[in-house]
Design a protein around this motif. Sequence first.
Motif, short mmCIF file in Angstrom:
data_model
loop_
_atom_site.label_atom_id
_atom_site.label_comp_id
_atom_site.label_asym_id
_atom_site.label_seq_id
_atom_site.Cartn_x
_atom_site.Cartn_y
_atom_site.Cartn_z
N ARG A 31 1.02 -1.25 -0.16
CA ARG A 31 0.09 0.14 -0.01
C ARG A 31 0.81 1.23 0.12
N PRO A 32 0.28 2.34 -0.34
CA PRO A 32 1.24 3.74 -0.56
C PRO A 32 1.47 4.06 0.98
N THR A 33 2.56 4.49 1.02
CA THR A 33 3.10 5.27 2.16
C THR A 33 2.53 6.60 2.52
N PRO A 34 1.71 6.59 3.74
CA PRO A 34 0.96 7.85 3.78
C PRO A 34 1.90 8.85 4.27
N ARG A 35 1.66 10.15 4.27
CA ARG A 35 2.53 11.33 4.65
C ARG A 35 2.61 11.42 6.28
N THR A 36 1.45 10.93 6.71
CA THR A 36 1.50 11.13 8.21
C THR A 36 0.80 9.83 8.72
N ASP A 37 0.74 9.23 9.98
CA ASP A 37 0.15 8.24 10.58
C ASP A 37 0.58 6.92 9.87
N VAL A 38 1.84 6.90 9.48
CA VAL A 38 2.59 5.75 8.87
C VAL A 38 2.09 4.27 9.67
N MET A 39 2.27 4.46 10.88
CA MET A 39 2.26 3.00 11.68
C MET A 39 1.03 2.48 11.57
N THR A 40 -0.27 3.47 11.38
CA THR A 40 -1.52 2.92 11.33
C THR A 40 -1.73 2.14 9.96
N ALA A 41 -1.25 2.72 8.78
CA ALA A 41 -1.08 1.86 7.60
C ALA A 41 -0.59 0.70 7.80
N LEU A 42 0.69 0.87 8.37
CA LEU A 42 1.54 -0.60 8.37
C LEU A 42 0.62 -1.42 9.15
N GLY A 84 13.33 9.74 14.81
CA GLY A 84 13.34 9.05 16.08
C GLY A 84 12.37 7.74 16.48
N PHE A 85 11.64 7.34 15.60
CA PHE A 85 10.48 6.58 15.80
C PHE A 85 10.93 5.20 16.09
N PRO A 86 10.19 4.78 17.26
CA PRO A 86 10.59 3.60 17.76
C PRO A 86 10.02 2.10 16.84
N LEU A 87 10.39 2.11 15.71
CA LEU A 87 9.50 1.13 14.65
C LEU A 87 9.71 -0.42 15.19
N ARG A 88 10.80 -0.76 15.89
CA ARG A 88 11.20 -2.14 16.10
C ARG A 88 10.16 -2.56 17.17
N ASP A 89 9.95 -1.73 18.32
CA ASP A 89 8.98 -1.79 19.34
C ASP A 89 7.62 -1.69 18.79
N GLU A 90 7.23 -0.90 18.02
CA GLU A 90 5.72 -0.66 17.69
C GLU A 90 5.41 -2.03 16.74
N VAL A 91 6.30 -2.39 15.95
CA VAL A 91 6.00 -3.78 15.02
C VAL A 91 5.77 -4.76 15.94
N LYS A 93 4.73 -4.91 19.13
CA LYS A 93 3.50 -4.60 19.93
C LYS A 93 2.49 -5.26 18.88
N VAL A 94 2.51 -4.67 17.70
CA VAL A 94 1.68 -5.37 16.81
C VAL A 94 1.49 -6.89 16.48
N THR A 95 2.50 -7.51 16.65
CA THR A 95 2.50 -8.74 16.07
C THR A 95 2.97 -9.75 17.30
N GLY A 96 3.52 -9.29 18.31
CA GLY A 96 3.79 -10.22 19.59
C GLY A 96 4.94 -10.97 19.15
N LEU A 97 5.84 -10.70 18.00
CA LEU A 97 6.79 -11.65 17.62
C LEU A 97 8.07 -11.05 17.80
N PRO A 98 9.05 -12.00 17.93
CA PRO A 98 10.57 -11.45 17.92
C PRO A 98 10.73 -10.56 16.64
#
Length: 314
Positions: A31-42, A84-91, A93-98
């Motif tokens: 899906r296209p990368t939105p300009r804002t709120d990327v984590m919701t789209a991801l 400085g977005f905490p991408l690893r931790d946010e993903v 949280k969503v997946t519950g996976l290493p």
Amino acid sequence: MTCVLAIDIGGTKLAAALVDEEGSALRSGTRPTPRTDVMTALAALIEEVTGGGPPAVAVGIGCAGPLDLATGTVSPVNMPSWRGFPLRDEVRKVTGLPTVLAGDAQCFALGEHWLGAGRGSDSLLGIVVSTGIGGGLVIGGAPILGPTGNAGHVGHMSIDPYGERCTCGGRGCVEHYASGPNLVRWALANGWTPATDPAEQAGAAGQAGVEKVDARLLAAAAVAGEPVAVAAFERGARALAGMIASTAAAVEVSTVVVGGGVSGAGKVLFEPLERALDDVAGLAFVRAVRVRQSTLGVRASLAGAANLAWQTLA
């Protein structure tokens, strides 16, 4: 059947896939990368890809940088809403996976080493030549990420200490000579006039986006033998050759795989690159380097992210 979830994050597109141990994508989505709120789209993309599929056991992420592996944060240059977005931790949280994180160009290199043009190579340099220039190293089958995760920024190696300033603040960077926009910038400054046919412009724009239309037109002009266009690619190829020879001398890579939009220029890039490398390389092990065009294309970074996850579990 078990699989891993691979994620590839760029400024224009989010991609995800469930990938088995052989590298086959069982389910995928973009899906296209939105300009804002990327984590919701991801998060929505992750739910779409994983819902109803075989269970994933880990997640691998390739993301545009710079990034910080210690904190798992990313600050992609072309995604201003993430600093400085905490991408690893946010993903996680969503997946519950290493979850493991690396740069997108590093994942490109790892993907080509696993399934593509660099398969079987003991030591590989992957280079993405597009709007910018990124890279990654795979030595002994393992990616070299560096202390903060930013190893492989070959586009900002200096090949001319007296050269022009790069946008990064350095001087004489490869990217300033060989990226798509900089090839075009130099050609225009030296008298090249791009094609002006509206239908041709619109057709190219529909396929590759405005940034790549210019590079595609420049490549077409070089194929047609326009002297300035040919010279632009020869100049860019010589910069790439200097960087490749320097990297090979430092790390002893045996294979170089080149991908990204500019690599689509084909012979007008690769033929002068081979000639320039033959000229600038001296030591026998540097001259032995094999340069290949990517065979995975846009799938390479996603494949590399999957392989990164599998390696984490090994």
